[in-house]
Design an enzyme around this catalytic site. Structure first.
Site, mmCIF file in Angstrom:
data_model
loop_
_atom_site.group_PDB
_atom_site.id
_atom_site.type_symbol
_atom_site.label_atom_id
_atom_site.label_comp_id
_atom_site.label_asym_id
_atom_site.label_seq_id
_atom_site.Cartn_x
_atom_site.Cartn_y
_atom_site.Cartn_z
ATOM 1 C CD GLN A 124 -2.378 1.166 2.877
ATOM 2 O OE1 GLN A 124 -1.891 0.475 3.773
ATOM 3 N NE2 GLN A 124 -3.413 1.948 3.079
ATOM 4 N N GLY A 125 0.918 1.979 -1.090
ATOM 5 C CA GLY A 125 1.751 3.171 -1.199
ATOM 6 C C GLY A 125 0.926 4.432 -1.004
ATOM 7 C CB SER A 127 2.396 6.977 4.554
ATOM 8 O OG SER A 127 1.264 6.447 5.176
ATOM 9 C CB SER A 159 3.602 -2.939 5.439
ATOM 10 O OG SER A 159 3.430 -1.982 6.455
ATOM 11 C CD GLU A 242 -5.029 0.690 6.567
ATOM 12 O OE1 GLU A 242 -5.319 1.730 5.950
ATOM 13 O OE2 GLU A 242 -3.866 0.312 6.747
ATOM 14 C CD GLU A 373 -3.043 11.167 18.858
ATOM 15 O OE1 GLU A 373 -2.823 10.392 17.898
ATOM 16 O OE2 GLU A 373 -2.510 11.025 19.971
#
Ligand SMILES: Cc1cc2nc3c(=O)[nH]c(=O)nc-3n(C[C@H](O)[C@H](O)[C@H](O)COP(=O)(O)OP(=O)(O)OC[C@H]3O[C@@H](n4cnc5c(N)ncnc54)[C@H](O)[C@@H]3O)c2cc1C
Length: 388
Positions: A124-125, A127, A159, A242, A373
């Site tokens: 998963q690209g 961030s 990851s 997710e 948060e």
């Protein structure tokens, strides 16, 4: 949600249990290429047995059953202590549901069966170094060139990138207008020229995640999901999946039982830790929290069955399970004392360093899939309707 199991569901549960008892493989090897091969082989066996994509449509290689059957499978899987499914976190949990909801028909037919069989692994690209919580500020660019997009930039915390065949990649295709309107969601072949991957070592000592660099990487326009400039809507679908799902509940329920067994057999101040009033209270609270998590998971499943997609309520689930995860691991160290803080390779490590490794890894739970948060902000604004 009907809490009592129907006769068909009980029969399904018995079928899962029987298959796992007959087919569970020997323990997985330590890190390295053998681990990835082992994971692919195991996923292939699960798929051949009809246990991958239980709730996915049959035309894409799934079994065509419902989310309740998937939950039953997950529960039995945790009870059997079967090995982790490597393609679960990204491929099965994120890519599959995203393509089912937002993909084109050829994309579903091309990618989903190979994802289920473990033939193709995914990463998963999303961030970037300056775009995590604030994902819409991402800067990896893609420029149109004929019938291809040319990608330049960098992702981080990716990851499984070193083992992945494909990547769900979010890029900026326009700087005009609101930031999230200029994003596009791509399916990227990780073997494309121009990709450099560097592992990042986590505090557990393992290196699951990576930095990924793109230097003029060409992606066919056909690999766009949801249309150019419409990537944000696809991202929201991916993130909803997710943060929801039944996996955290079954994993934490199994770990809570394991923790209770640990307290019974570990001596603390000369008596089993389970007799210590403070430890007892913590374990009882964890058992209550696991039940709360179960009910919240069931509510999430009910919403999913009604609407087909997880809503912002999945943030309640993510917030609750990730913080419970950390409390459980802290109690384990309270039980084990100082030897519980030794690593796996130390001969004096309590329980082979298992709980210490889990304590370190659990710190990530309140960060990945969106920090606590951020989940609180979503719950406040989109579930409770509070002002910004
Ligand atoms: C183990 C692990 C695996 C991961 N795997 C992947 C992966 O495969 N692919 C991928 O794309 N990403 C992955 N990530 C990245 C993850 O999604 C980000 O780390 C996460 O979204 C937080 O972004 P950040 O690290 O940039 O922190 P930041 O966004 O910089 O946040 C820093 C701090 O500021 C707080 N904060 C930020 N914004 C707000 C706000 N508006 N209000 C209140 N507080 C705020 C955060 O809560 C946090 O405490 C992974 C992360 C981990 C830990």
């Amino acid at each position: 949600m009907e809490f009592r199991e129907s006769a068909e569901d009980a029969a399904f549960r018995a079928e899962v249990r029987g298959w796992l008892a007959a087919n569970k493989p020997p323990p997985e090897p330590a890190e390295g290429p053998d681990k990835a091969r082992y994971a692919r082989d195991w996923q292939r066996r699960l798929w051949e047995g009809g246990w991958a994509g239980i709730a996915w449509p049959q035309e894409y290689g799934g079994r065509g059953l419902g989310v309740v059957q998937q939950l039953i499978f997950n529960e039995e899987y945790a009870l059997a202590r079967a090995p982790d499914i490597l393609n679960l976190k990204v491929g099965l949990s994120l890519v599959g549901p995203t393509l089912i909801h937002c993909g084109e028909e050829w994309q579903r037919k091309r990618f989903l069966p190979k994802l289920l069989s473990g033939e193709e692994m995914w990463c998963q690209g999303f961030s970037e170094p300056n775009a995590g919580s604030d994902l819409a500020s991402l800067r990896t660019r893609a420029e149109l060139d004929g019938d291809e997009l040319v990608v330049n930039g960098q992702k981080t915390w990716t990851s499984f990138a070193r083992w992945a065949d494909w990547c769900i990649l979010v890029v900026r295709t326009s700087s005009e207008g609101p930031r999230h309107k200029g994003l596009t969601f791509l399916l990227l072949d990780m073997k494309s020229p121009g990709i450099t991957i560097r592992p990042l070592v986590e505090m557990t000592g393992h290196a699951w995640f990576n930095e990924v660099f793109f230097d003029n990487v060409r992606v066919p326009l056909a690999n766009v999901v949801g249309g150019i400039g419409n990537g944000w809507n696809v991202v929201v679908t991916t993130l909803g999946h997710e943060r929801s799902g039944t996996t955290p509940y079954v994993r934490l329920a199994a770990e809570q039982r394991r923790l209770a067994r640990l307290a019974r057999r570990t001596l603390l101040n000369g008596a089993p830790a389970a007799r210590d009033p403070l430890i007892r209270q913590k374990i009882a609270q964890h058992a209550i929290d696991v039940q709360t998590l179960k009910c919240t998971t069931y509510r999430n499943i009910t919403a999913l069955r009604r609407t087909g997609t997880p809503g912002p309520e999945s943030s309640v689930l993510k917030l609750f399970w990730s913080e419970l995860d950390q409390r459980l691991k802290e109690t384990a160290i309270d039980i084990l004392g100082a030897r519980g803080l030794l690593r796996r390779d130390d001969p004096l490590a309590a329980e082979d360093g298992f709980w210490f490794h889990e304590l370190l890894w659990s710190r990530a739970a309140t960060i990945y899939a969106g920090t606590s948060e951020v989940q609180r902000n979503i719950v406040a604004q989109r579930v409770l309707g509070l002002p910004r």
